[in-house]
Enzyme design. Structure first.
Site, PDB file in Angstrom:
ATOM      1  N   SER A  51       5.145 -10.791  -0.028  1.00  0.00           N
ATOM      2  CA  SER A  51       5.001 -11.763  -1.115  1.00  0.00           C
ATOM      3  C   SER A  51       4.255 -13.013  -0.665  1.00  0.00           C
ATOM      4  CB  SER A  51       6.377 -12.143  -1.669  1.00  0.00           C
ATOM      5  OG  SER A  51       7.014 -11.026  -2.242  1.00  0.00           O
ATOM      6  N   ASP A  67       0.860  -1.185   0.000  1.00  0.00           N
ATOM      7  CA  ASP A  67       0.000   0.000   0.000  1.00  0.00           C
ATOM      8  C   ASP A  67       0.897   1.236   0.000  1.00  0.00           C
ATOM      9  OD1 ASP A  67      -2.072   1.779   0.152  1.00  0.00           O
ATOM     10  OD2 ASP A  67      -2.665   1.277   2.199  1.00  0.00           O
ATOM     11  N   GLY A  80      10.504 -13.776   2.473  1.00  0.00           N
ATOM     12  CA  GLY A  80      10.247 -15.196   2.275  1.00  0.00           C
ATOM     13  C   GLY A  80       9.396 -15.865   3.329  1.00  0.00           C
ATOM     14  N   SER A 123      16.271  -0.382  -1.817  1.00  0.00           N
ATOM     15  CA  SER A 123      15.607  -0.813  -3.049  1.00  0.00           C
ATOM     16  C   SER A 123      16.630  -0.885  -4.177  1.00  0.00           C
ATOM     17  CB  SER A 123      14.494   0.162  -3.434  1.00  0.00           C
ATOM     18  OG  SER A 123      14.023  -0.120  -4.740  1.00  0.00           O
ATOM     19  N   PHE A 139       9.739   2.973  -6.869  1.00  0.00           N
ATOM     20  CA  PHE A 139       9.142   3.960  -5.955  1.00  0.00           C
ATOM     21  C   PHE A 139       8.019   4.754  -6.627  1.00  0.00           C
ATOM     22  CE2 PHE A 139      13.134   4.682  -3.044  1.00  0.00           C
ATOM     23  CZ  PHE A 139      12.961   3.416  -2.504  1.00  0.00           C
ATOM     24  N   THR A 184       6.902   2.810  -0.129  1.00  0.00           N
ATOM     25  CA  THR A 184       7.803   3.926   0.042  1.00  0.00           C
ATOM     26  C   THR A 184       7.231   5.176  -0.627  1.00  0.00           C
ATOM     27  OG1 THR A 184       9.737   2.476   0.140  1.00  0.00           O
ATOM     28  CG2 THR A 184      10.133   4.767  -0.466  1.00  0.00           C
TER      29      THR A 184
END
EC number: 1.3.5.2
Length: 344
Positions: A318, A64, A296, A174, A114, A85
């Site tokens: 994820s 989000d 993970g 990132s 971003f 971010t």
């Protein structure tokens, strides 16, 4: 409709469109007041960074980005929500396609860059939301800002979000913003943390309350980098560390369709390396800095692995895509069971 029934439909769509549709469906379910009935809230009270959390399982940044869906996501049972971010100015991010599923590996590669509506847009959403839990705001720099001037962007965002955040995460990890990871090393990191911490101290005085500062790092660090970052965290009295962001490694996915796409890899393949880095930071920091484990986690057992490696709390992203919202409660219950077993 259960996520197991919905997933095949979503997985036949373009990943980014599916992401947007899923959030829209969650929002509709929230407004219809059915989400809370389905998922509820498990309590596993946790104190971390001077804050009280209803449970130690949070939502990682990136899902989000603009804070549009805080209330809906909170009803899935998270103990805290991290948005962003976010950057000083709105930016569109990298060209599409920029999000890829590696279904055989329960993994995702993204090179979003971003993309967000800017810090002021996010702040209005945070102010408007009804969620009473802790909200972390993850801040970054605009792609057009030279890395040498990155501190200006971070300080600007820090000033804007300070009165609205439960904690603030400085994202320097990132892989999808050019040269951003250079900020994890040497004088660049020292200069950045010095600028941020100086303004942070001033803001705490101005507002009369303290908002914890957190640093988010990559899994692609060597032992010397872990040592250096650890010392910087201690020297600048940073409150927390999020380990980790996505990896540039393609070990285990190099032969899969889209496995060679540029961007950061997340999901099951990053579990081991991110937990290793978490453990290394835990060994170095010895409880002096709060640790949030991410990377993970697709089961309660994986969440417990992060706790065993030194995490005080964990975050999901994820794993939610592949396992669905039920993963939140599974992780809360498994962590609770782990702590109960430790006490007996």
């Amino acid at each position: 409709m259960s996520y197991a029934l919905l997933r095949p439909f979503l997985f036949n769509m373009d990943p980014e469109h599916a992401h947007e549709m899923t959030l829209s469906l969650l929002d509709k379910a929230h407004k219809a007041r059915v989400l809370g009935l389905v998922y509820g809230q498990s309590m596993q009270p946790t104190d971390c960074m001077g804050l009280q959390f209803s449970n130690p399982v949070g939502l990682a940044a990136g899902l989000d980005k603009n804070g549009d869906y805080i209330d809906a996501l909170a009803e899935l049972g998270f103990g805290f929500i991290e948005v962003g971010t976010v950057t000083p100015k709105p930016q569109v991010g990298n060209d599409r396609p920029r999000l890829f599923r590696l279904k055989q590996a329960d993994a995702i590669i993204n090179r979003m860059g971003f993309n967000n509506e800017g810090v002021d847009y996010l702040i209005e959403n945070v102010k408007r939301c009804k969620y009473k839990g802790n909200i972390g705001i993850n801040i970054g720099k605009n792609a057009a800002t030279p890395v040498e001037q990155a501190a200006d962007d971070y300080v600007y965002c820090l000033e804007r979000v300070y009165p609205h955040a439960s904690y603030i995460t400085v994202n320097i990890s990132s892989p999808n913003t050019k040269n951003l990871r250079d900020l994890q090393s040497g004088e660049a990191l020292t200069h950045l943390l010095d600028a941020i911490k100086n303004r942070h101290s001033q803001l705490a005085t101005e507002y009369g309350f303290y908002v914890p500062l957190v640093l988010k790092v990559a899994p692609d660090l060597d032992p010397l980098q872990v040592d250096y970052i650890s010392q910087q965290l201690l020297d600048f009295e940073i409150d927390g560390l999020i380990a980790t962001n996505t990896t540039l490694s393609r070990v285990g996915v190099e032969d899969l369709p889209d496995g060679d796409q540029a961007g950061g890899l997340s999901g099951r393949p990053v579990s081991h390396i991110s937990t290793q880095i978490l453990q290394q930071f835990s060994d170095q920091l010895d409880g002096k800095v709060a640790l949030i484990g991410v990377g993970g986690i697709d089961s309660g057992a994986k969440a417990v692995k992060k706790i065993e490696a030194g995490a005080d709390m964990v975050q999901l992203y994820s794993g939610l895509i592949y396992k669905g919202p039920g993963l939140v409660q599974s992780c809360i219950q498994s962590i609770g069971g782990y702590y109960d077993a430790m006490e007996n």
